[in-house]
Write a protein that holds these residues in place. Sequence first.
Motif, mmCIF file in Angstrom:
data_model
loop_
_atom_site.group_PDB
_atom_site.id
_atom_site.type_symbol
_atom_site.label_atom_id
_atom_site.label_comp_id
_atom_site.label_asym_id
_atom_site.label_seq_id
_atom_site.Cartn_x
_atom_site.Cartn_y
_atom_site.Cartn_z
ATOM 1 N N LEU A 27 2.787 4.307 5.501
ATOM 2 C CA LEU A 27 2.676 3.741 4.165
ATOM 3 C C LEU A 27 2.651 4.883 3.154
ATOM 4 C CD1 LEU A 27 2.310 0.946 2.843
ATOM 5 C CD2 LEU A 27 -0.155 1.332 2.938
ATOM 6 N N LYS A 28 3.542 4.815 2.175
ATOM 7 C CA LYS A 28 3.717 5.930 1.239
ATOM 8 C C LYS A 28 3.139 5.569 -0.139
ATOM 9 C CE LYS A 28 7.939 7.490 3.561
ATOM 10 N NZ LYS A 28 7.870 6.453 4.624
ATOM 11 N N PHE A 29 2.370 6.504 -0.680
ATOM 12 C CA PHE A 29 1.779 6.337 -2.004
ATOM 13 C C PHE A 29 2.396 7.351 -2.966
ATOM 14 C CE2 PHE A 29 -1.294 4.318 0.701
ATOM 15 C CZ PHE A 29 -1.827 3.291 -0.065
ATOM 16 N N GLY A 30 2.899 6.864 -4.102
ATOM 17 C CA GLY A 30 3.483 7.736 -5.107
ATOM 18 C C GLY A 30 2.413 8.265 -6.048
ATOM 19 N N ASP A 87 5.780 3.113 -1.390
ATOM 20 C CA ASP A 87 5.359 1.718 -1.308
ATOM 21 C C ASP A 87 4.370 1.285 -2.390
ATOM 22 O OD1 ASP A 87 6.723 1.155 1.308
ATOM 23 O OD2 ASP A 87 5.383 2.771 1.940
ATOM 24 N N ALA A 88 3.621 2.234 -2.959
ATOM 25 C CA ALA A 88 2.614 1.882 -3.956
ATOM 26 C C ALA A 88 2.351 3.072 -4.863
ATOM 27 C CB ALA A 88 1.316 1.438 -3.278
ATOM 28 N N ASP A 104 4.239 -5.484 -9.749
ATOM 29 C CA ASP A 104 2.983 -6.167 -9.490
ATOM 30 C C ASP A 104 1.887 -5.124 -9.306
ATOM 31 O OD1 ASP A 104 4.084 -8.700 -9.625
ATOM 32 O OD2 ASP A 104 4.462 -8.822 -7.459
ATOM 33 N N PHE A 105 0.647 -5.593 -9.202
ATOM 34 C CA PHE A 105 -0.485 -4.700 -9.005
ATOM 35 C C PHE A 105 -1.431 -5.255 -7.954
ATOM 36 C CE2 PHE A 105 0.753 -3.279 -13.242
ATOM 37 C CZ PHE A 105 0.500 -1.911 -13.189
ATOM 38 N N LEU A 220 2.780 -2.044 -7.320
ATOM 39 C CA LEU A 220 3.542 -2.550 -6.173
ATOM 40 C C LEU A 220 4.844 -3.189 -6.631
ATOM 41 C CD1 LEU A 220 0.543 -4.399 -4.487
ATOM 42 C CD2 LEU A 220 1.405 -2.134 -3.883
ATOM 43 N N ARG A 221 5.837 -3.176 -5.758
ATOM 44 C CA ARG A 221 7.078 -3.877 -6.084
ATOM 45 C C ARG A 221 6.830 -5.384 -6.129
ATOM 46 N NH1 ARG A 221 8.892 0.363 -2.987
ATOM 47 N NH2 ARG A 221 8.523 -0.756 -1.037
ATOM 48 N N LYS A 222 7.565 -6.055 -6.969
ATOM 49 C CA LYS A 222 7.419 -7.498 -7.080
ATOM 50 C C LYS A 222 7.821 -8.182 -5.767
ATOM 51 C CE LYS A 222 7.322 -8.599 -11.924
ATOM 52 N NZ LYS A 222 6.003 -9.236 -11.812
#
Length: 263
Positions: A27-30, A87-88, A104-105, A220-222
């Motif tokens: 899981l990748k966090f930006g 991913d987030a 989204d959040f 987050l992506r919609k």
Amino acid sequence: MKKSLVTFFFIAAATVAAPMQNAWADLKFGVAAEPYPPFTSKDPSGQWVGWEVDFMKALCADIAEKCEIKEVAWDGIIPALNAKAFDAVLASMAITDKRKQVIDFSNMYYNSASVLVGAKDAGKDISPAALKGKRLGAQVSTTHATYATKVYGDAGAVVQMYQTQDQANADLAAGRLDYVEADGIALGAFLDSPAGVCCAMLGAVPSAPDVFGQGVGLGLRKGEADLAAKLNKGIADLAANGTLDKITSTWKLTGKIILPAKK
């Protein structure tokens, strides 16, 4: 017949629920590439550290995911998210109605006030009228920049935008700005640094939910409801079991930061 129906419905329910348990491969966090202490910055060895980094590690442990950080420029972080570079978003991003038009959040995982910092002899009057003709800096594409422009700029302040918070702080320390508006905790870290001896915290700007939103969440992506549900459960767990309190204490932010309610 009843037993067969129960078995059928149990299998069906398990099938529907299964995606909620899926693991993402790394899981990748930006994270915004520039330092933003005490939330995200690099230590001398080049490792990411900070309150949000510890939050991410605890969150990933709670939801049983292997996670990693991806660096991206702040002003391109939403396009990068939607392009599936990660991913987030983990970058102290406020949950606002404007941003919710494109992403989204997760639920809120912290909140804090927007404040003004200026020279120690600047005085405590931070009303829009008092800043008329003054130079006010803010980081581009932030809620603080929106507020500075809408409230102080419209009242006659000269609002200057910066790509990073560090750049705005540096200009304030050098006397090229009169004030900076940003998150109070981030500016507190600046004031505690050698460069911050020039300046003082002058106060929080008035509450403006239409600008500052509903606290900070993971971007987050919609349409990725399964990931949102998993992250929201993790955030709730960390609030309930005291992990967020421990992280906050470690970074000496107790009493300065608003955390989710324990349920």
